[in-house]
Design an enzyme around this catalytic site. Structure first.
Site, PDB file in Angstrom:
ATOM      1  N   LYS A  14       0.750  -1.347  -0.226  1.00 60.70           N
ATOM      2  CA  LYS A  14      -0.061   0.019   0.009  1.00 60.70           C
ATOM      3  C   LYS A  14       0.888   1.385  -0.058  1.00 60.70           C
ATOM      4  O   LYS A  14       0.348   2.234  -0.474  1.00 60.70           O
ATOM      5  CB  LYS A  14      -1.131   0.049   1.012  1.00 60.70           C
ATOM      6  N   ARG A  15       2.149   1.132   0.316  1.00 63.33           N
ATOM      7  CA  ARG A  15       2.911   2.295   0.204  1.00 63.33           C
ATOM      8  C   ARG A  15       3.137   2.858  -1.210  1.00 63.33           C
ATOM      9  O   ARG A  15       3.451   3.976  -1.625  1.00 63.33           O
ATOM     10  CB  ARG A  15       4.229   2.115   0.942  1.00 63.33           C
TER      11      ARG A  15
END
Ligand code: GLU
Length: 498
Positions: free
Chosen positions: A269-270
């Protein structure tokens, strides 16, 4: 851990009777795009083979699992149309389908392995294990259990148990030799046994780990094919050893290529949105998202990129599965989504937007929304862009005078153009796209104005934006009265500035 592939992919026509597959997500956090991906392949394969697609919730990790996450997984898979035949909310003989409701089952199997010598009790404390790990890391050796408790004699074990020393149950991986399995996509995969860790199967509180629960459930649920992501390749030899230890028939194994960030790391998700909720909120069509996920691990045939779920089901075969997937590229998804949007009629598209709640303009007469839709459909990439791109039809938006000024010109030039244009606009009787276009063209020709110097300020005056729907069509929809009011406002803005 090293492993290698041999040639020879298993005969794929095998085992196509009684296909039973499962998606087995752990309900932690947001519903993950990887869950949709793995579920899609399980679903397509099962439906192609006339088999059964099962949803099993692997919530053995009580501290990380949550009910909300489980609900979100089910809601998201349903949104995508990947409906399961058996699952937590559906009947089925081998249920329940939530591992937390099956806790009573696993310890019996742990005992079985102890009895037949395929597992052993490990009394090592977490402190010892942490220290061991630290030393291994410092020596740059692979981390893993060193087998200390394998050597415990019966007496020692009895003594420790009599003293109620907590213990885990570990898999007794053979000290020598190799463990192999066939992967439909990758061929034979072989691991050296000394490199396989003596995996904990049952924790000291009696709860199973993923490995034991997963294998026991796959067996009891009669799973014929285990289809999961590449990251599990190194867990599979442990599972194979477990099947052998129980004397059970193995399912077929298929490891799909991972979804990857641009830098090739596992999708995270980064670097990418991973929550299915995000895709839904943004207004990606489920058809496009499924199509995009399908392309990550499979191809329908040369050069063809757009296909439906039903087409994937009809044509599904592992021969067209990919070993390594392309990068998860949102631009590609935007493109595909746009393709799906453009393939719909304005009517269909508007229905979707209204039904799925992407517009607040539900009080606007449908005819009007449809005529606006014709102007925006070609440019839309996601459904949520609809309201954003049509807002100015319903309310004037703030902008500053600077925005009206064409490139390399100034405010007084712009005021002059607008002033000159006023009479022309007022004089247009028949306020239609064609008449407006003609009037503007004549205005430019007669006055010797460059088109871009006229159209840009006019566009901003009417739409409050530099980039908008086609100008004359937009003016027609807005109507003469509203256009003239907006125009006058722009003239004043510009004069004040100049
Ligand atoms: N619970 C595992 C996961 O979350 C399942 C892996 C498997 O399919 O065996 O991905």
């Amino acid at each position: 851990m090293s492993f290698y592939f041999l040639q020879g992919i298993k005969d794929m026509s095998q085992k196509l009777q009684n296909v039973r597959v499962r998606s087995a997500p752990s309900p932690t956090g947001d519903p993950h795009v990887g869950t949709a991906y793995v579920s899609l392949f399980n679903y397509a394969f099962a439906k192609n083979a006339g088999g059964t697609f099962i949803l099993r919730i692997e919530d053995t990790d009580r501290s990380r699992s949550s009910k909300e996450s489980e609900e979100a997984i089910m809601r998201s898979l349903r949104w995508l149309g990947l409906e399961w035949d058996e699952g937590p909310d559906k009947e089925g003989d081998p249920g329940p389908y939530r591992q937390s409701e099956r806790f009573g089952i696993y310890s019996k199997y742990g005992q079985k392995l102890l009895e037949n010598g395929s597992a052993y009790r490990c009394f090592c404390t977490s402190e010892r294990l942490a220290a061991l790990r630290k030393t291994q890391q410092a020596q740059k050796r692979p981390t893993g259990y060193d087998g200390l408790c394998r050597a415990l004699g019966e007496d020692e074990i009895e003594q420790k148990m009599a003293q109620n020393e907590p213990y885990t149950i570990r898999l007794k991986v053979p000290a020598e030799g190799e463990t192999s399995y066939e992967d439909y996509i990758r061929g034979t995969i072989t691991f050296r046994n000394p490199e396989i860790d003596d995996q904990v199967l049952l924790k000291s509180d009696g709860f199973p780990t993923y490995h034991l629960a997963n294998v026991v459930d796959d067996h009891l649920m009669e799973i014929s094919h285990v289809i999961r992501a590449e990251e599990w390749i190194t867990s599979t030899p442990k599972h194979v050893l477990l099947y052998n230890a129980f004397g059970w028939e193995q399912p077929a194994f298929i490891h799909l290529p991972l979804l990857r960030n641009k830098d090739k790391s596992k999708i995270s998700k980064r670097k990418n949105p991973v929550s299915l909720d995000w895709y839904r909120e943004k207004g990606y069509l489920k058809e496009a998202l499924l199509n995009f996920l399908a392309l990550m691990g499979w191809s329908i045939g040369a050069e063809r990129e757009k296909f439906t779920l039903q087409e994937m089901v009809t044509h599904f075969s592992w021969e067209r599965a990919k070993k390594s997937g392309p990068v998860f590229d949102l631009q590609k998804l935007d493109w595909l989504n746009g393709e799906y949007i453009r393939a719909m009629s304005p009517d269909e598209l508007l229905d979707r937007i209204v039904e799925e709640g992407y517009t607040d303009y539900t009080d606007v007469p449908r005819r009007k929304l449809l005529s606006i839709m014709e102007l925006v459909q070609d440019r839309m990439k996601t459904l949520s862009e609809f309201d954003e791109s049509i807002g100015f039809f319903f309310a004037r938006e703030p902008y500053d005078a600077e925005t009206l000024i064409p490139k390399k010109k100034d405010a007084s030039f712009t005021a002059e153009v607008l002033e000159a244009l006023k009479d022309t606009l007022e004089g247009v009787e028949d306020w239609t796209t064609e008449s407006l276009e003609q009037a503007l063209q004549a205005f430019c020709e007669e006055g010797g104005w460059k088109r871009r110097d006229v159209y840009m300020p006019l566009r901003v005056a009417i739409t409050c934006r530099r980039v908008s729907t086609p100008l004359f069509e937009t003016m027609e929809i807005l109507g003469k009265k509203e256009c003239l009011v907006r125009f006058q406002e722009a003239v004043e803005k510009c004069e004040n500035k100049g």
